[in-house]
Design a protein around this motif. Structure first.
Motif, short mmCIF file in Angstrom:
data_model
loop_
_atom_site.label_atom_id
_atom_site.label_comp_id
_atom_site.label_asym_id
_atom_site.label_seq_id
_atom_site.Cartn_x
_atom_site.Cartn_y
_atom_site.Cartn_z
N VAL A 139 -0.44 -1.20 -4.03
CA VAL A 139 1.19 -1.23 -4.33
C VAL A 139 1.89 -1.36 -3.16
CG1 VAL A 139 0.35 0.59 -6.04
CG2 VAL A 139 0.92 1.37 -3.68
N ASP A 140 3.38 -1.39 -3.28
CA ASP A 140 4.28 -1.88 -2.44
C ASP A 140 4.97 -0.52 -1.68
OD1 ASP A 140 3.87 -4.68 -2.63
OD2 ASP A 140 5.20 -4.93 -4.01
N LEU A 141 4.19 0.69 -2.01
CA LEU A 141 5.02 1.86 -1.72
C LEU A 141 3.87 2.58 -0.73
CD1 LEU A 141 6.59 3.18 -4.96
CD2 LEU A 141 7.77 2.11 -3.03
N GLU A 142 4.38 3.49 -0.06
CA GLU A 142 3.35 4.25 0.81
C GLU A 142 2.54 5.41 -0.36
OE1 GLU A 142 3.27 8.14 3.99
OE2 GLU A 142 5.22 7.12 3.45
N VAL A 143 1.34 5.25 -0.12
CA VAL A 143 0.35 6.22 -0.79
C VAL A 143 -0.19 7.29 -0.32
CG1 VAL A 143 -1.56 6.05 -2.64
CG2 VAL A 143 0.04 4.06 -2.34
#
Length: 199
Positions: free
Chosen positions: A62-66
């Motif tokens: 994904v392109d977000l912080e997880v």
């Protein structure tokens, strides 16, 4: 007309899944854009006695912080949070997380119902809740609470769910207040969640 989520109205998205949920999330979470302006909070039913590894699994995809949600942590936009195993995950009215070891709900801790109900209290009509595949009825009461408070209710099409029990229970709870879509269409809705400047 295709249903859509309004990124200028929406302030949070919560997602619940059980059996088959990892594969379902692999279809929807990678669709979130890098400039997604809201937090996404996820409960997946997992064994309590081992690490979930979900941040490690989804982080590269994904392109977000997880990350795993933590006690008293502010709920920040542009981040995907997973509930840690063995704890109910709540969102407080000041939009911070809290963790609870109260009794399981529908044999599950974390329980989807608890996340959905507390998120609805915190966000009201600016919340969207998505219920995916699963083998019990956890999430149905939470969806009904989201709908009562004016939030947006999304349910995976039971016909394509690996196990349809959970989406069917959600449909029974909210009826025509739900938008029912296959994973590919849910992913398209999430792909449109961009900041105003980039739209």
């Amino acid at each position: 007309m295709r249903p859509r989520l309004d990124p200028h109205r929406l302030q949070a998205l919560v997602i619940g899944a059980s059996a088959g949920g990892i594969d379902a999330l692999m279809h929807v979470l990678p669709a979130l854009p890098a400039d997604c302006p809201i937090p996404v909070v996820v409960v997946v039913h997992l064994p309590e006695n081992q690490p979930s590894l979900l941040p490690e699994v989804f982080g590269p995809r994904v392109d977000l912080e997880v990350k795993e949600a933590d006690e008293k942590e502010p709920v920040e936009p542009g981040t995907i949070y997973f509930a840690p195993p063995g704890y109910h995950l709540l969102i407080e009215r000041d939009r911070t997380f809290s963790l609870s070891v109260e009794a399981p709900v529908h044999y599950s801790r974390p329980a989807i119902d608890i996340l959905f109900e507390t998120a609805a209290a915190a966000y009201g009509p600016t919340l969207a809740a998505m219920l995916l595949t699963g083998a019990n009825e956890d999430g149905a009461a939470g969806l009904a609470h989201v709908a009562r408070l004016g939030g947006t209710v999304l349910i995976q099409d039971p016909d394509e769910a690996r196990i349809a029990t959970m989406p069917l229970a959600g449909l029974r709870a909210v009826g025509d207040q739900a938008t029912v879509l296959p994973l590919a269409s849910l992913a398209l809705m999430l792909r449109a969640l961009r900041t105003k400047e980039s739209r």
